[in-house]
Motif scaffolding. Sequence first.
Motif, PDB file in Angstrom:
ATOM      1  N   ARG A   1      58.034  16.241  50.005  1.00 45.37           N
ATOM      2  CA  ARG A   1      56.613  15.901  50.066  1.00 45.37           C
ATOM      3  C   ARG A   1      55.941  16.060  48.702  1.00 45.37           C
ATOM      4  N   LEU A   2      55.007  15.154  48.412  1.00 42.61           N
ATOM      5  CA  LEU A   2      54.341  15.094  47.115  1.00 42.61           C
ATOM      6  C   LEU A   2      52.829  15.223  47.268  1.00 42.61           C
ATOM      7  N   GLY A   3      52.166  15.379  46.114  1.00 46.18           N
ATOM      8  CA  GLY A   3      50.708  15.341  46.067  1.00 46.18           C
ATOM      9  C   GLY A   3      50.064  16.361  46.982  1.00 46.18           C
ATOM     10  N   ALA A   4      48.949  15.959  47.591  1.00 48.37           N
ATOM     11  CA  ALA A   4      48.215  16.874  48.463  1.00 48.37           C
ATOM     12  C   ALA A   4      49.031  17.278  49.679  1.00 48.37           C
ATOM     13  N   LEU A   5      49.917  16.417  50.139  1.00 51.06           N
ATOM     14  CA  LEU A   5      50.715  16.717  51.323  1.00 51.06           C
ATOM     15  C   LEU A   5      51.825  17.728  51.040  1.00 51.06           C
ATOM     16  N   GLY A   6      52.178  17.898  49.758  1.00 54.25           N
ATOM     17  CA  GLY A   6      53.261  18.822  49.438  1.00 54.25           C
ATOM     18  C   GLY A   6      52.904  19.905  48.458  1.00 54.25           C
ATOM     19  N   TYR A   7      51.817  19.700  47.674  1.00 52.74           N
ATOM     20  CA  TYR A   7      51.580  20.612  46.554  1.00 52.74           C
ATOM     21  C   TYR A   7      50.123  21.008  46.375  1.00 52.74           C
ATOM     22  N   LEU A   8      49.337  21.043  47.423  1.00 56.31           N
ATOM     23  CA  LEU A   8      48.056  21.740  47.386  1.00 56.31           C
ATOM     24  C   LEU A   8      48.106  22.861  48.411  1.00 56.31           C
ATOM     25  N   ASP A   9      47.498  23.972  48.069  1.00 57.64           N
ATOM     26  CA  ASP A   9      47.559  25.165  48.910  1.00 57.64           C
ATOM     27  C   ASP A   9      46.320  25.219  49.793  1.00 57.64           C
ATOM     28  N   PHE A  10      46.465  24.806  51.055  1.00 61.45           N
ATOM     29  CA  PHE A  10      45.347  24.791  52.003  1.00 61.45           C
ATOM     30  C   PHE A  10      45.370  25.999  52.924  1.00 61.45           C
ATOM     31  N   THR A  11      46.114  27.041  52.579  1.00 60.23           N
ATOM     32  CA  THR A  11      46.242  28.171  53.497  1.00 60.23           C
ATOM     33  C   THR A  11      44.911  28.884  53.725  1.00 60.23           C
TER      34      THR A  11
ATOM     35  N   TYR B   1      42.324  27.563  54.547  1.00 63.91           N
ATOM     36  CA  TYR B   1      41.672  26.878  55.659  1.00 63.91           C
ATOM     37  C   TYR B   1      42.482  26.967  56.950  1.00 63.91           C
ATOM     38  N   ALA B   2      43.571  27.720  56.946  1.00 61.55           N
ATOM     39  CA  ALA B   2      44.425  27.785  58.124  1.00 61.55           C
ATOM     40  C   ALA B   2      43.681  28.403  59.301  1.00 61.55           C
ATOM     41  N   SER B   3      44.017  27.927  60.473  1.00 63.16           N
ATOM     42  CA  SER B   3      43.437  28.458  61.708  1.00 63.16           C
ATOM     43  C   SER B   3      44.554  28.566  62.744  1.00 63.16           C
ATOM     44  N   ARG B   4      44.221  29.125  63.898  1.00 64.53           N
ATOM     45  CA  ARG B   4      45.241  29.235  64.943  1.00 64.53           C
ATOM     46  C   ARG B   4      45.742  27.857  65.363  1.00 64.53           C
ATOM     47  N   GLN B   5      44.844  26.899  65.416  1.00 58.71           N
ATOM     48  CA  GLN B   5      45.227  25.544  65.816  1.00 58.71           C
ATOM     49  C   GLN B   5      45.945  24.808  64.686  1.00 58.71           C
ATOM     50  N   HIS B   6      45.585  25.144  63.439  1.00 62.63           N
ATOM     51  CA  HIS B   6      46.177  24.477  62.280  1.00 62.63           C
ATOM     52  C   HIS B   6      46.717  25.541  61.313  1.00 62.63           C
ATOM     53  N   PRO B   7      47.904  26.084  61.572  1.00 64.93           N
ATOM     54  CA  PRO B   7      48.465  27.148  60.719  1.00 64.93           C
ATOM     55  C   PRO B   7      49.121  26.584  59.452  1.00 64.93           C
ATOM     56  N   PHE B   8      48.292  26.154  58.513  1.00 67.48           N
ATOM     57  CA  PHE B   8      48.804  25.552  57.287  1.00 67.48           C
ATOM     58  C   PHE B   8      49.648  26.566  56.506  1.00 67.48           C
ATOM     59  N   GLN B   9      50.647  26.039  55.782  1.00 65.61           N
ATOM     60  CA  GLN B   9      51.510  26.884  54.967  1.00 65.61           C
ATOM     61  C   GLN B   9      51.533  26.381  53.523  1.00 65.61           C
ATOM     62  N   SER B  10      51.986  27.226  52.631  1.00 59.83           N
ATOM     63  CA  SER B  10      51.965  26.924  51.196  1.00 59.83           C
ATOM     64  C   SER B  10      53.312  26.377  50.725  1.00 59.83           C
ATOM     65  N   ASN B  11      53.307  25.824  49.508  1.00 58.42           N
ATOM     66  CA  ASN B  11      54.541  25.415  48.822  1.00 58.42           C
ATOM     67  C   ASN B  11      55.419  24.498  49.675  1.00 58.42           C
ATOM     68  N   LEU B  12      54.803  23.489  50.271  1.00 55.80           N
ATOM     69  CA  LEU B  12      55.535  22.648  51.218  1.00 55.80           C
ATOM     70  C   LEU B  12      56.639  21.845  50.528  1.00 55.80           C
ATOM     71  N   GLY B  13      56.345  21.243  49.369  1.00 56.54           N
ATOM     72  CA  GLY B  13      57.385  20.505  48.664  1.00 56.54           C
ATOM     73  C   GLY B  13      58.529  21.403  48.251  1.00 56.54           C
TER      74      GLY B  13
END
Length: 527
Positions: free
Chosen positions: A152-162, A164-176
Amino acid sequence: MTRVSIPLLPADGPVVRVTGGDVRGLRAAEPDGIDSWRGIPYAAPPVGELRFRAPAPVVAWSGIRDATSFGLMASQQGPVRVARSTSVAPSSGEDCLTINVHAPAERGSKPLPVMVFIHGGGYTAGSSRDFSGQGEEFVRTGRVVFVSFNYRLGALGYLDFTRYASRQHPFQSNLGLRDQVAALRWVRDNIAAFDGDPNQVTVFGESAGGNAVTTLMAVPAARGLFARAIAQSPPPHSVYARKATGQWAGEFVGMLRQIVSRRQGAGSSVTRDVPALLAGASTVDLLAAAEILRVRTPITYPGAFPFAPVVDGDFLPESPLVAFREGRAHRIPLIVGTNDREGSIFRGRVDILPRTPARIRALFARAPETSHAPMRAAYPGIPGRRSGADFGADYGFWYPSTRVTDFHSRYAATFAYRFDFAPRLLKLVGLHATHGVEMFALFGRADEPIARAMTSLGGYEQYVAAGERMRGFWLNFAERSEPGPEWPCYSEATRSTLIIDAVDRVVDDPRAVRRRAWNDFLPELAG
């Protein structure tokens, strides 16, 4: 477990069993002598609820899966500028986590070393279908199995949205970065089916792929997944703390909200629920916001680039440079190198380096005042065009690479190089041996139109020969952890560096004056 029915294919290529089921590849016509399997999933599609989540296990299928075509490229901006269009690049999408294997058609009695290539592109572009992702010239030697993959690239792989994580949307870091580790795990678990040796894996990459290599060296989860590493033109310190990445994520969210609002038209209301906004945004809108952030960040934050790994204290617990300095990076043999004039090509749309007068002034303002005069002496005429380009490239690529070689040589075998060869045309237009120039030669693609144009005024034979020698070094290293007797091991006592040119040579401590100037200018990297 959900099972996907794949129609059976005619018996026109080799079939192997891998994680998820059977795949049938493509047997290249003689005299190529290569078997290829393309587009094999190494993780579940990161879509829907899995967007902004760590890669999940492969979804199994029944029957024999067609592995004769490359999978989708990771979502990335198309060739049309975002100001005029928000089109997605052809054949790209979020369902991109696929891997390719290329092996000699004639199998030997012993498993072969494996070379895993990580493509570059600034973590915003590129794919495993690029010319370098196929590695035919490596495989035709019969000495290695070659692997490439998408991540994964760009915002989908290399922005840290953690944040903004919530129980419904448990975002994680360093996806790429997590994708890259998942791909390496797939290699460990499956490469024996292709006659590859899972204990003899060399990971290598160029530019962002080089950054991936130096970063993976500091990822605990990657320990044991590769035995050797090669970092070509890496920007090793393009890894950022959570404070900076959180700032960029916030700016991105603001841009995304504006884009969605404009698209929906007057009177519309965009949700203020940030997790829902990120999870529900279209790929096109995410790419449009990412392009704005990509252009603005190097201006607002000179020397920084927003799409890069983050020191999250978990998956990546510390800066890779700190890990190298303290001996906590994986203690395996490593090759690190850069090109003679990396920065000369970074103009226009790819002007991301601190090479302009304003950006250079900003870096000088942050550096100790006693370091200013030595730095100006090291780059006469700064901030002129040539000196500025060299300064910016050395900041991004060369100097932090010298730190990696210095630090790692204290704990494991390390080899340093500089690629200096430039065809006559590149010298005439002021590019010289710029960023990426070695790639066509290394991968045996000197007959590509761009490479033919570069050598149109001479230098074709020498360029091809330099690539052949470089490829030989890489193959030797993949087989026995050293590139060849003519290339000495690096140490801080000598700093012996192989200069790859029309005629190769070894130089001790090249650009020593510049190195000492940077030690004072960036004391936080000097160690």
